[in-house]
Design an enzyme around this catalytic site. Structure first.
Site, PDB file in Angstrom:
ATOM      1  CG  ASP A 103      -1.831  -1.152   1.302  1.00  0.00           C
ATOM      2  OD1 ASP A 103      -2.131  -1.724   0.234  1.00  0.00           O
ATOM      3  OD2 ASP A 103      -2.266  -1.502   2.416  1.00  0.00           O
TER       4      ASP A 103
HETATM    5  N1  URA Z   1      -1.156  -5.954   3.978  1.00  0.00           N
HETATM    6  C1  URA Z   1      -1.669  -4.695   3.983  1.00  0.00           C
HETATM    7  O1  URA Z   1      -2.696  -4.440   4.573  1.00  0.00           O
HETATM    8  N2  URA Z   1      -0.981  -3.746   3.296  1.00  0.00           N
HETATM    9  C2  URA Z   1       0.186  -3.979   2.651  1.00  0.00           C
HETATM   10  O2  URA Z   1       0.772  -3.054   2.068  1.00  0.00           O
HETATM   11  C3  URA Z   1       0.705  -5.279   2.665  1.00  0.00           C
HETATM   12  C4  URA Z   1       0.008  -6.263   3.353  1.00  0.00           C
END
Ligand code: URA
Length: 236
Positions: A103
């Site tokens: 993310d």
């Molecule tokens: N899980 C999440 O919620 N975000 C990420 O970036 C990676 C794994």
């Protein structure tokens, strides 16, 4: 392989641009300028410099990046800059791609390559490559939350149980969570499913490969043979 072709394969531009690069005296081999773009060289372990920067021939590009926050793992980002802008032109020209995505507010280890087989091997659910996340939670984590994560939780809008492979409490609000699945926003949704919330998320390892302490956010480095061994992509 002819120099012009070799440089093109390493991302230094079109064949014509690589020919000009050599003819203009930017390439050195063993400290000597070489101006013949059609010189035949053995690519295996071939070392050279371009504009004084040293390189070794790599048939495929494998690298790791310490992703900073506020970067998107997309070639066409919507709100922030793309992680690909952190790479030099010669890697962007090789059309490298990241293995899975983090993310925009997640930091940490991300693998990048131009080898489609590697991407498939590392991201296929069949291979269950473990990914370790350092999770900073908004509220103190209790034993019941750890037990639920290990037993498996049902995510909102999903009908499959997701399980943490390992859950290690580092401090009251920091958890090392190991997952072998890779669902959208999985860590955040798992923490929400046990009544907590992710404040900060950092991926600290993939397989046996840990994010090196010396690799600062925004920095990248090549994966060497021993790193590929740790990822199960090469025999020791
Ligand atoms: N899980 C999440 O919620 N975000 C990420 O970036 C990676 C794994």
């Amino acid at each position: 392989m002819q120099l012009e072709k070799l440089l093109h394969s390493q991302g230094f531009g079109t064949r014509k641009e690589c020919r000009a690069l050599v003819r203009n005296g930017w390439l050195e081999i063993n400290g000597q300028v070489v101006e013949d773009p059609f010189l035949d060289v053995n690519p295996e372990g071939f070392r050279y410099t371009v504009d004084d920067e040293p390189f070794v021939y790599r048939e495929k590009a494998y690298l790791m990046l310490h992703k900073p926050s506020d970067y998107e793992c997309s070639q066409k980002p919507k709100h922030h800059r793309s992680i690909y802008t952190l790479l030099p032109d010669y890697l962007q020209n090789r059309e490298v791609q990241c293995v899975g995505r983090l993310d925009e507010d997640t930091t940490g280890l991300i693998l990048i390559t131009d080898d489609g087989h590697f991407i498939h091997r590392m991201s296929s659910p069949k291979h269950k490559v473990p990914k370790v996340y350092e999770v900073t939670a908004k509220h103190p984590l209790d034993q019941s939350q750890i037990e639920q994560l290990l037993a498996g939780v049902m995510l909102h809008d999903d009908n499959e149980l997701v399980v943490a492979d390992r859950c290690e409490l580092v401090s009251e609000q920091v958890l090392l969570l190991t997952l072998t699945q890779g669902k959208y926003h999985q860590v955040k949704r798992m923490l929400a499913a046990v009544g907590n919330r992710v404040e900060r998320l950092k991926r600290v390892a993939i397989g046996q490969l840990a994010l090196p302490a010396k690799l600062e956010p925004g920095e990248w480095c090549w994966l060497e043979d021993e790193d590929l061994v740790k990822l199960g992509m090469k025999q020791a």
